[in-house]
Design a protein around this motif. Structure first.
Motif, PDB file in Angstrom:
ATOM      1  N   VAL A  50       1.776 -13.061 -31.128  1.00 40.83           N
ATOM      2  CA  VAL A  50       0.608 -13.697 -31.730  1.00 40.83           C
ATOM      3  C   VAL A  50       0.680 -13.605 -33.252  1.00 40.83           C
ATOM      4  O   VAL A  50       0.391 -14.557 -33.969  1.00 40.83           O
ATOM      5  CB  VAL A  50      -0.679 -13.040 -31.204  1.00 40.83           C
ATOM      6  CG1 VAL A  50      -1.866 -13.459 -32.032  1.00 40.83           C
ATOM      7  CG2 VAL A  50      -0.897 -13.424 -29.760  1.00 40.83           C
ATOM      8  N   ALA A 100       2.926 -18.145 -32.094  1.00 38.61           N
ATOM      9  CA  ALA A 100       3.499 -18.568 -30.818  1.00 38.61           C
ATOM     10  C   ALA A 100       4.289 -19.844 -31.031  1.00 38.61           C
ATOM     11  O   ALA A 100       3.953 -20.677 -31.863  1.00 38.61           O
ATOM     12  CB  ALA A 100       2.386 -18.789 -29.812  1.00 38.61           C
ATOM     13  N   PHE A 156       2.546  -8.637 -27.046  1.00 36.57           N
ATOM     14  CA  PHE A 156       1.658  -9.777 -27.295  1.00 36.57           C
ATOM     15  C   PHE A 156       1.252  -9.839 -28.763  1.00 36.57           C
ATOM     16  O   PHE A 156       1.172 -10.909 -29.367  1.00 36.57           O
ATOM     17  CB  PHE A 156       0.415  -9.702 -26.412  1.00 36.57           C
ATOM     18  CG  PHE A 156       0.568 -10.447 -25.125  1.00 36.57           C
ATOM     19  CD1 PHE A 156       0.646 -11.830 -25.125  1.00 36.57           C
ATOM     20  CD2 PHE A 156       0.674  -9.785 -23.930  1.00 36.57           C
ATOM     21  CE1 PHE A 156       0.814 -12.529 -23.949  1.00 36.57           C
ATOM     22  CE2 PHE A 156       0.846 -10.470 -22.744  1.00 36.57           C
ATOM     23  CZ  PHE A 156       0.915 -11.842 -22.751  1.00 36.57           C
ATOM     24  N   MET A 157       0.991  -8.655 -29.330  1.00 37.69           N
ATOM     25  CA  MET A 157       0.614  -8.614 -30.746  1.00 37.69           C
ATOM     26  C   MET A 157       1.713  -9.227 -31.614  1.00 37.69           C
ATOM     27  O   MET A 157       1.444  -9.978 -32.538  1.00 37.69           O
ATOM     28  CB  MET A 157       0.404  -7.161 -31.198  1.00 37.69           C
ATOM     29  CG  MET A 157      -0.842  -6.527 -30.672  1.00 37.69           C
ATOM     30  SD  MET A 157      -2.292  -7.367 -31.253  1.00 37.69           S
ATOM     31  CE  MET A 157      -2.919  -7.951 -29.729  1.00 37.69           C
TER      32      MET A 157
END
Lengths: 367, 534
Positions: B472, B476, B468-469
């Motif tokens: 992000v 995105a 996710f890091m």
């Protein structure tokens, strides 16, 4: 004060009061001890979780901030209390060192690190229980809300925050006991933590803290400030354009919520007897969210109920069918999000014919 | 002076050889205790001349002063001390004679001159050993302990050497000897040049010693060479760090690239992404198990067989998740997050129930095992292949999104769902395919990660925050951003590690991302325009 107590709050607080009287009485005063001691500690733990859920509901249910890092505030409060309890052990540890906790002796440390000073005083530790989570929430929120990090992005960075803290607390060099955390507590303010009376006292304190937390949250959300919070939840940009300083409102409620979580952690640690970095794990923090979602988001009482329901279910499942617990919990996440947008409380109230609150914050993503 | 013992030695050798030609090693060893030191020196030379492998051991034990003669039967033995007791074993046959009383044996004595001869003999034997690896080891040991008696030996060995690697090591040993033991200015300068080219830490140590040479020219040259070696080492250290960073980046890229589709393109938070990676890894495990039991010859192909299967398994589960859960939650990203988290818990438990909670062994095919040297850095094959694989997956994904009809439809639905539906695109089907594509790529990542990580039910959990890091941080909705994000985070991590340690480096990177998001809430490569607010 009384005006804050609506019907559902009244029922819940009455139930809580009955519990807070009956459980210690059944444990201490009645013959045959109908309430065993381990049940007292278990129920006390649930009440701490309930307070934590109320703290999260305050920010998520009323302000649309889905924090995936509330476990961090809980754990920080717990560590602050744990540090005091470690200092109270004094020279009764395995190494009988009057100045250093056992794990520091074990690691070969010569003197107490600076950030442990003051924790031998109960008052100071209590202050830190509030200040440390509050300060972290203030700094984190100040940056995040000012830069208008919202929605999913905010959730992900709060998750990163608790993950980073978990990694940090796992390090022995940090001076918080590393992997093992803080444990082997003996007593608090001179009362032995093994004694039934102390456990019952902690249980009553937890009940009082939960009631107080509910009332504080209710007071905030019923005030004019609370109306602004709900406006931010439902239409953040519009609220900003009307002229409210959105980030200040968010920051305020975020800090208050973090402090409540810290108190919950501080009450949790003496009852469970251990605090370790696992409490920071992102999975724990997401677990808190499901309590709130199950109970009913934006209802406060529902959040507390949700925490208790899920925790009881976890205790029963893990002893009866340990294999099935994660299936059940996973299924619960899916079921609640798809079929129970208003939570258990919303379901009950709509069944009872009262008009349930509209699904809370269906629009927060577009804000 | 140094030549004298050697002359004597050769003289004695000739003398002895004329008396007793072609004696066996056994006979030579049994005569070793007799006579005076000069006789012994002659025997040592003969022992060396036998070229027998066991001779080396005899000489080494003799040099160490552990060679003794048993008074009872006259055997020449090696003495090993254990505590206060002595144990004897035959020096040639290794036969164990058990414990001997300390008065029951007498030492084969050596003096300084004899020690020198023995060392020379050992040097000759190892430097001329038929096995190049032994010769290399001998040259390296000569490099570490320069010995005036050996410099001529080294020169002779160098002249006779055919293996280029050993020859290089010999030249370096001679150079180290020249600097340590003295020589003309020209010789020393030549030696400095040889060591400068050698360029590793050992050479640096010798050169640092030579930097205090009384001859100013030599000292200057040595100091310059030390500086040069340090610079080269820094450069190689940098290259090694970059390589480690690229390697970590490729792992992050693999873990995050599927997420870049589900989260970045569709806007769906798929917390079960890590578990899809785990399913890919377990598919690899299952394929390898099947191959082990039925077609062992195919083992080297196991990954190639596992990759498409892992894509299908993870992709299929992905489509099921999308059709079963996620499609009811479009437009409610936080609810999607919770629901997919629930799915991730269930998938973990499912795998734990089927395969058990312990780590599973996934083997490396032969082309992914081992490592090779590139200059002064080591590159492992599996890391290199994973980098190649990650870039290949990225390229294919880019091609699918930009050049194929399904990719066009995916982008159309993402940009304007209603308009796409009006144009006749089956948006629901495209949603399922997009999600399935992201999930399938997660499965491919699992195949690669099974080669370097533990395959356990918790595999996915350890990647979810990281991936996710990356998405992000990269921004995105932008596949290129994911690429840049993965490699820059990987390299940053590896450059911090030497200073801070692995865990603190990771914490610092997380803190950096948290701060970075404050500055650029939409990531490194933000998608601009109205679509962002939708």
């Amino acid at each position: 004060m009384l005006s804050l107590i609506d019907r559902r709050m009244g029922i819940f607080l009455a139930g809580l009061f009955v519990l807070a009287v009956a459980v210690p009485a059944g444990n201490l005063a009645m013959a045959g001890q109908p309430v065993p001691s381990y049940i007292v500690a278990l129920l006390g733990k649930y009440l701490c979780y309930a307070l934590l859920a109320v703290a999260l509901d305050l920010v998520w249910g009323y302000c649309g901030i889905l924090s995936l890092g509330h476990g961090a505030f809980f754990a920080l409060g717990g560590y602050a209390m744990g540090m005091h309890l470690m200092r109270e052990i004094g020279a009764r540890g395995v190494y009988a060192n009057p100045d250093l906790p056992d794990f520091m002796v074990f690691l070969g440390w010569k003197e107490l690190p600076w950030f442990w000073t003051g924790f031998d005083m109960f008052g100071f530790a209590l202050l830190m229980v509030l200040l440390v989570p509050g300060a972290l929430a203030f700094v984190f929120g100040w940056f995040a809300f000012r830069s208008r990090v919202t929605g999913v992005y905010l959730s992900i960075i709060t998750q990163a925050m608790t993950y980073a803290l978990m990694l940090a607390f796992f390090r022995n060099e940090m001076g918080f006991g590393g992997n093992n955390g803080l444990t082997d507590f003996k007593d608090v303010l001179g009362f032995s933590l093994q004694a039934d009376a102390t456990r019952a006292g902690l249980f009553v304190l937890s009940a009082i803290a939960l009631a107080a937390g509910l009332l504080v949250a209710k007071a905030i959300t019923s005030s004019k400030l609370g109306k602004v919070l709900i406006a931010i939840r439902d239409a953040e940009s519009r609220t900003r354009f009307i002229g409210y300083r959105v980030e200040e409102y968010k920051l305020f409620v975020f800090v208050v919520s973090a402090m409540m979580a810290g108190v919950a952690g501080a009450l949790y640690v003496p009852q469970v007897g251990i605090i370790n970095p696992g409490e920071f794990s992102p999975a724990n923090s997401i677990g808190i969210v499901i309590w709130v979602a199950l109970g009913g988001r934006g209802t406060l009482v529902g959040a507390a109920l949700g925490a208790i329901i899920v925790s009881v279910a976890q205790t029963l499942f893990t002893s009866w069918f340990p294999e099935l617990w994660l299936f059940a919990l996973g299924g619960l996440f899916v079921f609640v999000t798809i079929f129970l947008p208003t939570g258990v409380l919303g379901l009950i109230e709509s069944r009872l014919g009262r008009k349930a609150k509209p699904p809370a914050g269906a629009k927060e993503a577009s804000a | 002076m140094r030549l004298l013992p050697r002359l004597l030695l050769s003289f004695a050798l000739c003398l002895w050889a004329s008396i007793a030609a072609a004696q066996t090693l056994e006979e030579l060893v049994s005569t070793l205790p007799d006579g005076n030191y000069d006789d012994r020196a002659a025997v040592v030379a003969q022992i060396a001349a036998t070229g027998d492998d066991r001779a080396l051991k005899v000489l080494e034990v003799l040099l160490a002063g552990d060679l003794e003669v048993l008074d009872s039967n006259g055997r020449v033995v090696q003495i090993r001390k254990q505590g206060r007791d002595d144990f004897a074993s035959d020096i040639l046959t290794g036969e164990d004679y058990g414990e001997v009383p300390s008065r029951g044996s007498s030492k084969v004595r050596v003096n300084n001159s004899l020690r020198r001869d023995i060392r020379t003999a050992i040097g000759t034997m190892t430097l001329r050993h038929p096995d190049p690896a032994r010769r290399l080891a001998a040259a390296e040991s000569a490099f570490r302990s320069p010995d005036p008696d050996q410099s001529e030996l080294l020169a002779e060995a160098l002249a006779a050497e055919t293996d280029p690697k050993v020859a290089e090591a010999l030249a370096e040993a001679i150079a180290a000897g020249t600097l340590a033991l003295g020589g003309s200015e020209a010789e020393k300068l030549g030696a400095v040049a040889v060591l400068r080219a050698m360029g590793n830490t050992d050479a640096k140590t010798v050169l640092s010693g030579a930097a205090t040479d009384p001859d100013a020219a030599v000292a200057d040259a040595a100091a310059e060479a030390v500086h040069h070696i340090e610079q080269m080492q820094n450069l190689w250290g940098l290259a090694q760090n970059v390589w480690f960073g690229l390697s970590l980046g490729s792992v992050l890229l693999l873990a995050a690239i599927g997420l870049a589709i589900t989260f970045g393109v569709m806007g769906v938070i798929n917390m079960a992404h890590g578990e899809l990676v785990m399913l890919g890894a377990y598919t690899t495990f299952a394929v390898q198990e099947a191959i082990r039991s039925s077609f062992p010859a195919l083992f080297d192909w196991s990954l190639l067989i596992a990759a498409p299967l892992a894509f299908l398994v993870a992709g299929g589960v992905g489509v099921a998740i999308e059709r079963g859960v996620v499609r009811f939650l479009y437009g409610r990203p936080l609810e999607t997050l919770l629901a997919t988290w629930g799915i991730s818990l269930a998938l973990q438990q499912l795998v734990r129930t089927i395969f058990g909670p312990n780590n599973r062994e996934v083997g490396n095919p032969s082309f992914m095992s081992g490592a090779f040297e590139l200059g002064q850095m080591t590159v492992t094959w599996n890391r290199l292949w994973i980098l190649v694989f990650a870039l290949a997956v990225f390229a294919v994904l880019l091609f699918v999104l930009k050049k194929t009809p399904i990719g066009l439809q995916m982008r159309a639905v993402t940009q304007n769902r209603a308009m796409a539906a009006n144009m006749g695109i089956r948006t629901g089907w495209v949603d399922a395919m997009t999600f399935g594509l992201g999930a399938g790529i997660a499965g491919l990542a699992g195949v690669a990660l099974s080669q370097i990580d533990n395959v356990s039910p918790n595999l996915g959990q350890s990647y979810i925050v990281d991936s996710f890091m990356v998405v992000v941080f990269g921004g995105a909705g932008n596949i290129w951003g994911t690429l840049a994000g993965a490699f820059s985070l990987g390299i940053a991590n590896k450059f911090l590690e030497p200073w801070t340690g692995a865990v603190l480096a990771k914490i610092l990177v997380l803190v950096f991302i948290i701060l970075f998001i404050q500055k650029r809430p939409r990531g490194l490569f933000a998608v601009r325009g109205r679509a962002v607010d939708a």
